[in-house]
Design an enzyme around this catalytic site. Structure first.
Site, mmCIF file in Angstrom:
data_model
loop_
_atom_site.group_PDB
_atom_site.id
_atom_site.type_symbol
_atom_site.label_atom_id
_atom_site.label_comp_id
_atom_site.label_asym_id
_atom_site.label_seq_id
_atom_site.Cartn_x
_atom_site.Cartn_y
_atom_site.Cartn_z
ATOM 1 C CG HIS A 1 -1.612 1.289 1.479
ATOM 2 N ND1 HIS A 1 -2.632 1.787 0.684
ATOM 3 C CD2 HIS A 1 -1.428 2.225 2.448
ATOM 4 C CE1 HIS A 1 -3.026 2.954 1.161
ATOM 5 N NE2 HIS A 1 -2.322 3.255 2.226
ATOM 6 C CG ASP B 1 6.390 18.496 -26.100
ATOM 7 O OD1 ASP B 1 6.749 17.929 -25.045
ATOM 8 O OD2 ASP B 1 5.488 18.056 -26.821
ATOM 9 C CD1 TRP C 1 6.261 3.562 4.141
ATOM 10 C CD2 TRP C 1 7.448 4.268 2.392
ATOM 11 N NE1 TRP C 1 6.672 4.838 4.401
ATOM 12 C CE2 TRP C 1 7.399 5.306 3.353
ATOM 13 C CE3 TRP C 1 8.139 4.495 1.199
ATOM 14 C CZ2 TRP C 1 8.025 6.541 3.161
ATOM 15 C CZ3 TRP C 1 8.754 5.732 1.002
ATOM 16 C CH2 TRP C 1 8.692 6.741 1.988
ATOM 17 C CB SER D 1 10.807 6.724 -14.327
ATOM 18 O OG SER D 1 9.727 7.579 -14.529
ATOM 19 C CB SER D 2 11.919 10.018 -10.333
ATOM 20 O OG SER D 2 10.698 9.504 -9.933
ATOM 21 C CG HIS E 1 12.199 14.775 5.821
ATOM 22 N ND1 HIS E 1 11.116 14.423 6.605
ATOM 23 C CD2 HIS E 1 12.003 16.050 5.453
ATOM 24 C CE1 HIS E 1 10.343 15.487 6.725
ATOM 25 N NE2 HIS E 1 10.852 16.483 6.038
ATOM 26 C CD GLU F 1 9.433 10.333 -2.429
ATOM 27 O OE1 GLU F 1 10.373 10.736 -3.152
ATOM 28 O OE2 GLU F 1 8.334 9.998 -2.866
ATOM 29 C CE1 TYR G 1 9.929 18.008 4.619
ATOM 30 C CE2 TYR G 1 8.335 19.686 4.030
ATOM 31 C CZ TYR G 1 9.006 18.955 4.985
ATOM 32 O OH TYR G 1 8.722 19.166 6.310
ATOM 33 C CB SER H 1 0.529 29.042 -5.489
ATOM 34 O OG SER H 1 1.043 28.852 -4.197
ATOM 35 C CG HIS I 1 12.053 14.301 11.614
ATOM 36 N ND1 HIS I 1 12.199 15.402 10.825
ATOM 37 C CD2 HIS I 1 11.228 13.479 10.914
ATOM 38 C CE1 HIS I 1 11.501 15.263 9.696
ATOM 39 N NE2 HIS I 1 10.900 14.100 9.740
ATOM 40 C CG HIS I 2 11.723 10.020 9.434
ATOM 41 N ND1 HIS I 2 10.384 9.954 9.118
ATOM 42 C CD2 HIS I 2 12.218 11.066 8.737
ATOM 43 C CE1 HIS I 2 10.088 10.933 8.260
ATOM 44 N NE2 HIS I 2 11.177 11.616 8.014
ATOM 45 C CB THR J 1 5.202 25.040 6.394
ATOM 46 O OG1 THR J 1 6.410 24.312 6.189
ATOM 47 C CG2 THR J 1 4.061 24.286 5.766
ATOM 48 C CE LYS K 1 4.490 27.275 -0.572
ATOM 49 N NZ LYS K 1 5.343 28.046 -1.468
ATOM 50 N NE ARG L 1 3.652 3.468 10.655
ATOM 51 C CZ ARG L 1 4.498 4.100 9.864
ATOM 52 N NH1 ARG L 1 5.386 4.921 10.371
ATOM 53 N NH2 ARG L 1 4.477 3.886 8.568
#
Lengths: 549, 390
Positions: free
Chosen positions: A86, A115, A151, A178-179, A262, A264, A266, A277, A311-312, A337, A340, A459
Site C-alpha cells: 500500500h 513541449d 514501505w 524514471s523520476s 525526508h 521525498e 517534500y 498557489s 527525526h524519523h 510552511t 505559505k 503501527r
C-alpha cells in the site's frame, strides 16, 4: 484537436496553423510512441489513478482486517505485505506520477514552450513505470508473497524477505530512473524554454515548485538507489552493509533511507503547494499575495528538508546532541510552511471569492493540510515523539498531509485544468459531492487514529488489544466511504469528461467577463488545448501573464 | 439520476445494517480499560507513572494548546474571509498583493513561538538521555517474537528469562475470538522491578530491529541487532504496566508484548530470591560429580515437587500408579531402564516424560528413589549419564 481524444477540432494557439491531421500519430502508436507533453501527461495521470485504485484496494483490505480485533480476513504475513505494498504503490505509483503528469501537461503551457526539452526521454520516463508497476503488483504472486518489511524497507528485516523483495528493489530502481530523467527534463525545460520576457521571478508558482522539486529528486533518488542496492547485495552477494552478523550497521540503512525519505515527502507536497498557489488567486480574483516570499519559502523548505531526516529515528538511540539538532531543525520547517499558509489566506482576504470545486478542494487543502502540519510539529518534539513514534499518531499525521494534502491538491488541479485538457466542463454538483464526500470520509477515517496513537496502538499491527476496537471500527467505515468516493470520481466525473460528455468548456472557464480570475499562459490557448501549442514562442505582456500581438 | 437514487438507497441500507451490527458487536465484545495499559477509547497519552512521562504529558498539552490557539485564530480569519469576501455578496477584490513588513512579521513571530516550544523540550530530551547511576540494570533482548530479560546489575543480577505472549491469546487471535482486558498483552514472565528505583534498560536484539516500549513510563527504545542502546525509567507507582513491540519485526510483530510489574522493595527481594532458586535449578552443571548423600538430598526435593503427587511420599503408589518402593525396575542393576522411563515416559503417557527437568534433577531423583524407603541399592546416577542418555 483534443489531446485526450481524437475529435478533429481546429488547431490554434495564437498563430496561424495548418490542420496537420496527418502530422501526429493515431491509434496505439500515438500513445506508445508519445512525445507530446499533453499525451504523456494524460498517460501519467491515468497510470497514477490506476495505481491509486490498486493501492486503495490494499488499504481497504487492511482496514477490513482492522475493523475488529482478532484475525478475520488475512493472516499476519499477508497483512504486512498489504501495508508494505500500500505504501510503496501509493508513494511511487500514485502520488509521484500524478504530479509528474501535471508537470508534463502544464509546465510547457504555462511557460509558453512548445513541449518538454527532451520529448523522447519523456516518453521513456513514462513507459518505464509500466514494467515497474507490473513487478510491484505481481510481487504478491511470487513465492513468499510481496515484500513485508514496511514501505521503509528497514534492514535487517529485508534480508529475511523472499524473491519479491528483489523484484521490488528492481522496480524501485526503474521508477527512480524514471523520476531522475523526468526531473532533468523539467529543469532543462524551465531554465531554457521560457518564453522571452518570462524571467524566473515572473514564472508561475507551479513551475517554481516543480523546478525546486526536480532538484530535490535528482539529489535524493540516487541515495535511495544506494540504500536498496546495498540491501540487494546484502541479500545475495555476500556484503554486510546492514547485516549485523557480518559487522554491518542496520542504523546506517535508516540514515541513508531517510536522507532520501525526508526530501521525498517534500517532493510529494511542493508541487501541491504550486497548484494551490494557482487556484486560490483565480477564485479570489486577486493576485497571489507575496509571490517573492512564496518562492523563497518553497526554496527554504526544500533546503531545510535535507537536514531533518533523523527525526524519523529519534528512538534509534542517537546521542543527545543529535536529538536536539534534529528536533530544532524539524521545528524550523514550520516557519516557511506557515508563511505559505498565511500568504494563501492573505490572497483570499478581501478578494471576491466563488467556491467552485477547485476552490473547495484548495480551501479544504489549506484547512486539513494545516492540521497534518501541526501534528507534524507535535511529532517533531523529541520527547513526545518517543511516545508516538511507530504508533497510529504517525499514520494519522502522514495521511493528513499526503491525502488531505497532496491528493486534494491533485483533485483541485484536476477540476481546475480539466476543462483545458478535455474541452468539457465537469458537473459542478458532482464535483461538490466528490469534495464533501471525500472530506467527511477522510476525517472519519484518519481523525480517530490520533487517539489510537496517543493511546499507544503501534503501527503495522494485524491485531490489537480490544480497547482500541471502537476507533478502529470507525476508521474502517470511513475508509470504505472514502474509497467509494474516489470510484465515484472516476466513473461519474473523469470518464464522462474523457468521452467528451458535458458542457463545452470556454477558453477561459475561470474568468469573469471583466477578465478577473485565472491568470497564466495556459488560458491563452483554446479548450481543449490543441495538440501543438506555442510552436513559436509567444510575445508576452510585461507581467508575462498574457500573449500580446 | 435513477442510478444515483438507487445507489444512495443501497448505501443507506448498508449503512443501517452496519450501524446495527456495530451497536450489537460493541455490546458483545465489551471490554474494560486495563490499568497500566490502554483505556477503552483512550483519547490522550497514558496517565504518567514516571516523571519523564509527566513531562511528556506537559509538553504534549503545551504543544496541542498552542497549535489549537494558532489554528483557531488563523482559520477564524480564513472562514471570516470565506463568509464575507464573496462575489455573491458583491465583494470587490482588492488589489494588494505583497507587503514586506507583513512577511517579516509572520516569519519572525512563528520563529519565536517555535523557539519557545523548543526550550522546555530541550530539558526533557537531556533528562531522558541520562541513564547514569541506575539502581538496577536490565537488558531487554528482542527476539522474533518474544523478549528476553537479563538482570545485569544491581539487586537481582543474574536473573534471566524469556517473556512470551500467552499462547491462548495467539490462538484467540487466529480464531478471530478476542477476549479479555489484557488481550495480546498477557505474558508468561513479566519483567519485575522495584518501585522508585532508577531502572536502566539496555536494549538489543537477536535478529531484526524490535522496539521496547511502555507508554505509562514514557519509554521507547529500538532494540537493534549488533547494537546496544539504553533508556531508563523510575516508576513512582506499583502496578502492572504494558507495552508492545514498536518496530516491524516480521509476521508476529503484534504478538510480542511487554509487561512490567512494579512492586515494593520487599516483594522485589522475595521475587529475586525465587528467581535465583529457579535459575539455580536450571543452571546445575551436568558434568559435576556428586556424592551419594548430596545427590539423594537433592533428589528428595525433586521427588517432593514432581513425583510424590502420584507415587506418594513413601513411594507406595496406588492402583495403576506403580510403587517405587521395592520396584523391580528401580532395583535393577541396569540403570538405563529407570533413566529411560524418566526421559521418555511409560504406559503411553500415563507416566509422563520428564525431559524438561535438568540432567541434575533427573539424576538426583533417580538416585533418591534407588536409595530410599526399602530400596538400598547404593547406586549413584550422575547427571552426565542423563546427558548421555538423552
Amino acid at each position: 484537436m483534443s489531446a485526450v481524444l481524437d475529435n478533429h477540432g481546429h488547431a490554434a494557439g495564437g498563430h496561424a496553423h495548418d490542420d496537420h491531421a496527418h502530422d501526429h500519430p493515431h491509434g496505439w502508436r500515438r500513445w506508445v510512441f508519445a512525445t507530446n507533453h499533453k499525451d504523456i501527461g494524460t498517460l501519467y495521470l491515468l497510470f497514477s489513478f490506476a495505481m491509486l485504485m490498486v493501492g486503495g484496494v490494499l488499504a481497504l483490505l487492511i482496514r477490513a482486517e482492522l475493523f475488529q480485533p482478532g484475525l478475520q480476513v488475512v493472516n499476519p504475513e499477508l497483512f504486512n505485505q498489504l501495508t508494505t505494498m500500500h505504501g510503496l504503490i501509493m508513494v511511487f505509483g500514485a502520488i509521484m506520477p500524478a504530479f509528474v503528469g501535471f508537470a508534463n501537461w502544464m509546465i510547457p503551457l504555462q511557460i509558453g514552450a512548445s513541449d518538454m526539452a527532451f520529448a523522447r526521454m519523456n516518453n521513456f520516463s513514462f513507459w518505464l513505470l509500466i514494467p515497474a508497476a507490473i513487478m510491484l503488483v505481481a510481487s504478491f504472486f511470487m513465492p513468499g508473497g510481496a515484500p513485508a518489511a514496511g514501505w521503509t524497507l528497514y534492514a535487517p528485516l529485508t534480508l529475511q524477505m523472499g524473491p519479491s523483495m528483489d523484484a521490488a528493489i528492481f522496480a524501485m530502481h526503474i521508477m527512480g530512473a524514471s523520476s531522475i530523467m523526468g526531473s532533468i527534463n523539467i529543469i532543462v525545460t524551465i531554465l531554457n524554454m521560457r518564453a522571452p520576457g518570462m524571467t524566473l521571478m515572473k514564472m508561475p508558482m507551479f513551475a517554481w515548485t516543480w523546478l525546486i522539486t526536480a532538484y530535490l529528486l535528482i539529489a535524493v533518488m540516487p541515495v535511495l538507489a544506494g540504500a536498496i542496492t546495498m540491501t540487494l547485495t546484502d541479500r545475495h552477494f555476500g556484503t554486510a552493509f546492514f547485516n549485523p552478523a557480518g559487522g554491518g550497521d542496520p542504523v546506517m540503512y535508516q540514515h541513508i533511507f531517510w536522507f532520501f525519505g525526508h526530501p521525498e515527502v517534500y517532493i510529494m507536497i511542493l508541487p501541491a503547494f504550486g497548484i494551490i498557489s494557482h487556484i486560490v488567486p483565480a477564485f479570489a480574483r486577486k493576485r497571489l499575495f507575496g509571490y517573492t516570499s512564496m518562492v523563497y519559502a518553497t526554496a527554504s523548505i526544500a533546503i531545510l528538508s535535507f537536514i531533518v531526516w533523523a527525526h524519523h529515528m529519534f528512538t534509534t538511540g542517537m546521542p543527545v546532541t543529535g536529538q536536539l539538532f534534529f528536533m530544532y531543525a524539524t521545528m524550523l520547517i514550520a516557519v516557511p510552511t506557515g508563511v505559505k499558509i498565511f500568504n494563501w489566506i492573505a490572497t483570499m482576504w478581501r478578494g471576491s471569492m466563488t467556491f467552485e470545486t477547485p476552490m473547495l478542494f484548495a480551501v479544504g487543502f489549506i484547512f486539513v493540510f494545516t492540521m497534518g502540519g501541526f501534528t507534524g510539529l507535535i511529532l517533531s518534539v523529541a520527547p513526545i515523539d518517543i511516545q508516538l513514534q511507530d504508533t497510529y499518531y504517525v499514520v494519522a499525521h502522514f495521511h493528513y498531509v499526503l491525502v488531505a494534502g497532496s491528493l486534494y491538491a491533485l483533485f483541485a488541479g484536476y477540476y481546475y485544468w480539466a476543462p483545458k485538457w478535455t474541452g468539457v466542463m465537469y458537473s459542478e454538483t458532482r464535483g461538490k459531492i466528490h469534495f464533501w464526500g471525500s472530506l467527511i470520509f477522510f476525517n472519519i477515517t484518519f481523525f480517530p487514529m490520533h487517539f489510537l496513537g496517543l493511546a499507544g496502538m503501534p503501527r503495522r499491527y494485524a491485531d490489537y488489544p480490544m480497547q482500541f476496537a471502537d476507533f478502529n471500527a470507525i476508521a474502517s467505515v470511513g475508509a470504505f466511504g472514502f474509497g467509494l468516493m474516489q470510484v465515484y470520481f472516476f466513473v461519474f466525473i473523469v470518464l464522462p469528461a474523457m468521452m467528451g460528455k458535458g458542457e463545452k468548456a470556454p477558453q477561459r472557464p475561470w474568468n469573469d467577463p471583466d477578465g478577473q480570475g485565472a491568470e497564466g499562459l495556459e488560458w491563452e490557448v483554446p479548450s481543449p488545448a490543441p495538440f501543438h501549442t506555442f510552436e513559436n514562442p509567444p510575445k508576452l505582456n510585461a507581467a508575462a501573464t498574457k500573449v500580446v500581438g | 439520476m435513477k442510478i444515483m437514487k438507487a445507489l444512495w438507497q443501497q448505501a443507506g441500507r448498508v449503512g443501517l445494517g452496519l450501524g446495527a451490527w456495530l451497536a450489537s458487536s460493541a455490546a458483545l465484545a465489551s471490554v474494560n480499560s486495563l490499568p497500566g495499559g490502554p483505556a477503552v477509547n483512550q483519547l490522550n497519552l497514558h496517565p504518567p507513572v514516571t516523571r519523564i512521562a509527566e513531562e511528556q504529558h506537559f509538553l504534549h498539552w503545551m504543544m496541542l494548546i498552542i497549535c489549537l490557539v494558532i489554528f483557531v485564530g488563523v482559520f477564524a480569519v480564513m472562514f471570516y474571509s470565506i463568509l464575507k469576501h464573496r462575489k455573491s455578496l458583491g465583494a470587490k477584490s482588492a488589489s494588494f498583493h505583497e507587503s514586506t513588513t507583513v512577511e517579516i512579521v509572520w516569519t519572525i513571530v512563528p520563529f519565536l513561538i517555535v523557539i519557545g516550544m523548543a526550550l522546555p523540550a530541550t530539558k526533557v530530551v537531556v533528562a531522558m538521555k541520562d541513564t547514569t547511576n541506575a539502581d538496577i540494570t536490565v537488558k531487554a533482548t528482542g527476539y522474533q517474537w518474544k523478549w528476553g530479560y537479563d538482570y545485569i546489575n544491581g539487586e537481582g543480577a543474574g536473573v534471566s528469562f524469556l517473556s512470551t505472549l500467552d499462547a491462548t491469546h495467539r490462538q484467540m487471535s487466529d480464531a478471530g475470538q478476542p477476549a479479555g482486558d489484557d488481550y495480546l498483552l498477557k505474558v508468561d514472565n513479566p519483567l519485575v522491578v522495584p518501585v522508585n528505583k532508577k531502572i536502566r534498560v539496555i536494549t538489543t536484539a537477536n535478529d531484526v530491529i524490535h522496539a521496547w516500549m511502555v507508554p505509562a513510563f514514557g519509554v521507547k527504545q529500538d532494540a537493534i541487532p549488533g547494537f546496544v542502546r539504553d533508556t531508563w525509567f523510575r516508576a513512582e507507582k506499583t502496578g502492572d504496566f504494558y507495552g508492545q513491540c514498536a518496530e516491524l519485526c516480521g509476521k508476529e510483530h503484534a504478538y510480542m508484548p511487554i509487561h512490567v510489574k512494579v512492586v515494593t522493595d520487599e516483594e522485589y527481594s522475595k521475587w529475586v530470591e525465587e528467581q535465583q532458586k529457579l535459575m539455580q535449578a536450571r543452571a546445575d552443571d551436568p558434568t559435576k560429580v556428586w556424592e551419594l548423600a548430596d545427590l539423594v538430598a537433592r533428589g528428595e526435593k525433586v521427588y517432593a515437587a514432581n513425583c510424590a503427587a502420584c507415587h506418594k511420599a513413601d513411594g507406595s503408589g496406588a492402583g495403576p500408579i506403580k510403587a517405587l518402593d521395592g520396584s523391580a525396575i528401580v532395583l535393577d542393576a541396569d540403570k538405563s531402564k529407570q533413566i529411560s522411563i524418566l526421559l521418555n515416559g511409560a504406559g503411553n503417557g500415563a507416566m509422563p516424560a520428564w525431559k524438561q527437568l535438568s540432567d541434575t534433577e533427573i539424576a538426583a531423583v533417580i538416585t533418591y528413589v534407588k536409595n530410599s524407603w526399602s530400596n538400598k541399592t547404593g547406586t549413584l546416577v550422575q547427571p552426565a549419564e542423563i546427558t548421555a542418555a538423552r
